[in-house]
Design an enzyme around this catalytic site. Structure first.
Site, PDB file in Angstrom:
ATOM      1  N   TYR A  36      72.852  -5.260  63.097  1.00 52.43           N
ATOM      2  CA  TYR A  36      71.397  -5.086  63.117  1.00 52.43           C
ATOM      3  C   TYR A  36      70.726  -5.902  62.016  1.00 52.43           C
ATOM      4  O   TYR A  36      69.684  -6.511  62.228  1.00 52.43           O
ATOM      5  CB  TYR A  36      71.060  -3.602  62.937  1.00 52.43           C
ATOM      6  CG  TYR A  36      69.609  -3.270  63.215  1.00 52.43           C
ATOM      7  CD1 TYR A  36      69.209  -2.843  64.480  1.00 52.43           C
ATOM      8  CD2 TYR A  36      68.643  -3.379  62.210  1.00 52.43           C
ATOM      9  CE1 TYR A  36      67.888  -2.542  64.748  1.00 52.43           C
ATOM     10  CE2 TYR A  36      67.318  -3.074  62.465  1.00 52.43           C
ATOM     11  CZ  TYR A  36      66.935  -2.655  63.735  1.00 52.43           C
ATOM     12  OH  TYR A  36      65.630  -2.361  63.997  1.00 52.43           O
ATOM     13  N   ASP A  80      48.717 -23.230  76.439  1.00 53.81           N
ATOM     14  CA  ASP A  80      47.973 -22.117  77.054  1.00 53.81           C
ATOM     15  C   ASP A  80      48.182 -20.761  76.360  1.00 53.81           C
ATOM     16  O   ASP A  80      47.219 -20.037  76.117  1.00 53.81           O
ATOM     17  CB  ASP A  80      48.212 -22.024  78.570  1.00 53.81           C
ATOM     18  CG  ASP A  80      49.676 -21.835  78.947  1.00 53.81           C
ATOM     19  OD1 ASP A  80      50.543 -22.017  78.074  1.00 53.81           O
ATOM     20  OD2 ASP A  80      49.954 -21.515  80.113  1.00 53.81           O
TER      21      ASP A  80
END
Ligand SMILES: *Cc1c(COP(=O)(O)O)cnc(C)c1O
Length: 458
Positions: free
Chosen positions: A72, A125
């Site tokens: 993690y 965009d």
């Protein structure tokens, strides 16, 4: 005889693709509301919708996947990625994200406020979306040459310094969080920005105290064009050129799905510790802990190798010469394409190709649908649908160009596929005068309408 060009790799694994009939395709288009994004990939023979995340990984990348570390926090995969990014960009701080727009979301959450203006060269965009959703404004300062498809300017992604300075003079400094340089510049055709221009933008921006950030999805392709086209750059390696480009910026956002040579991922790399710290908080909220940011450890391992491969000359030569090969074929057939041919895609001028389709009926979309019907090839509209409505007036924004983009995935198709595409377009070109009607919108969302818009035949 000179030896012809050949790819610096051979194929170890293949993926089947299928042909369909014209009748099938016409039926599928109706069901897809004439939006090519709604097709299933099994309904497409050659998919040129995007070069984003659609490339083929190398055996070394697949090998790296197997050694990914899924811890993690503080994984070896993160460490490897961090080292590679630092080596290529020089930026000391890294935040992985799940893709490029996530990097924009995190970084702009720190830097962009309501009423800000962000000057740049034809913002992408999603970048524009992330600016406008914060009620800020993107100001396009691309040079005028970019909008003339016949102009052979070698660096059509360049920023016009006068336009930029006007922005700096018009708005107070605290309304301009940064200037965004997109390398290569997507909207005007995968066109590069020169090192000289980047340097000049940096000098001008320094005088006004405005930092530079890079939207760097195709930075390696940009570096390749610099090496090939810019005076005094021929002797330098791609990696040296990349280091210099990034030395003029405060940071970058990256879509790893392009020049990262992987299928998913993105990152932010930064100089400034304070920006890094603030962005870290948003990364944790939106993406995940700061050493994985929405990616699996194996994704980061494959990306680390991919970034290295994408900044090697042999790879870039084969990539960009394939795009040129298609562009040259189309030109031989007299098809109006954007010149010079861009790095990742060939752009076809739909206003010239289909002069009989009214502007209000989306000529570039119409051309994309005709090409699909002809041969099962999927391109994408870069025109009025993409340009969307003005957020205030809600009027259609008509861009200067109405283009059909054929984006070429990296290391994926052969030149036989390029020949097939060229002939398919030639066939549509030969019946262009019979195409007089386009399409009308029946439904559209608030922003980024091109992904989900529904259309009907006009
Ligand atoms: C693809 C791209 C993005 C967005 O990245 P995603 O990974 O698709 O979210 C932003 N800017 C540019 C220039 C891009 O090409």
């Amino acid at each position: 005889m000179n030896l012809p060009y050949a790819e610096p790799y051979r194929i170890k694994m293949i993926e089947e693709i299928r042909q369909s009939t014209k009748e099938e395709r016409e039926e599928w288009l109706k069901k897809a509301n004439f939006n090519l994004f709604n097709l299933k990939s099994s309904q497409v023979f050659i998919d040129l919708l995007t070069d984003s995340g659609t490339g083929a990984m190398s055996d070394k990348q697949w090998g790296a996947l197997m050694t990914g570390d899924e811890s993690y926090a503080g994984s070896r995969s993160f460490e490897a990625l961090h080292n590679t990014v630092q080596k290529i960009t020089g930026f000391p701080y890294l935040l992985p994200t799940h893709q490029g727009r996530a990097a924009e979301n995190v970084l702009f959450s720190v830097l962009v406020k309501e009423d800000d203006v962000i000057p740049g060269n034809s913002h992408f965009d999603t970048t524009k979306g992330h600016i406008e959703i914060r009620k800020a404004h993107a100001i396009d300062c691309t040079i005028d040459e970019a909008f003339d498809i016949k102009n052979l300017h070698p660096f059509k992604g360049n920023i016009d310094l006068e336009k930029l300075e006007k922005v700096y003079q018009t708005y107070p400094k605290d309304k301009i969080p940064f200037c965004l340089i997109t390398i290569t510049c997507n909207t005007s055709g995968g066109q590069p920005v020169s090192i000289k221009n980047i340097k000049e933008v940096k000098e001008l921006s320094d005088r006004y105290g405005i930092p530079i950030y890079f939207d760097s999805a195709r930075y390696a392709e940009n570096a390749y064009f610099i090496k090939r086209r810019e005076e005094g750059q021929q002797h330098r390696s791609i990696k040296e050129i990349c280091r210099e480009i990034f030395s003029y910026g405060e940071g970058m956002t990256m879509s790893s799905k392009k020049d990262g040579l992987v299928n998913i991922g993105g990152f932010i790399a930064l100089n400034n510790e304070e920006v890094f710290q603030k962005a870290s908080n948003f990364t944790i909220i939106y993406e995940g802990f700061i050493t994985y940011g929405g990616l699996a450890g194996r994704d980061m391992s494959a990306l680390s190798v991919g970034l290295d491969e994408a900044t090697e000359l042999e790879y870039l030569e084969s990539r960009i010469s394939q795009v040129e090969y298609l562009g040259n074929k189309l030109m031989e057939f007299g098809i109006p394409v954007q010149k010079p041919i861009g790095g990742h895609a060939v752009f076809i001028d739909a206003l010239k190709f289909l002069p009989n389709v009214p502007r209000e009926e989306f000529p570039a979309q119409t051309l994309g649908l005709e090409l699909y019907k002809e041969a099962g090839i999927r391109g994408v509209e870069i025109g009025t649908l993409l340009a969307d409505r003005d957020p205030e007036t809600r009027e259609n924004r008509y861009p200067k160009l109405e283009l059909l983009r054929l984006a070429i995935p990296r290391r994926t198709y052969t030149n036989n596929h390029m020949d097939y595409i060229a002939v398919a377009l030639k066939n549509v070109f030969e019946r262009r005068n019979e195409i007089t009607k386009g399409y009308q919108i029946t439904w559209e969302p608030e922003i980024l309408r091109h992904f989900t818009v529904k259309l009907k035949e006009a």
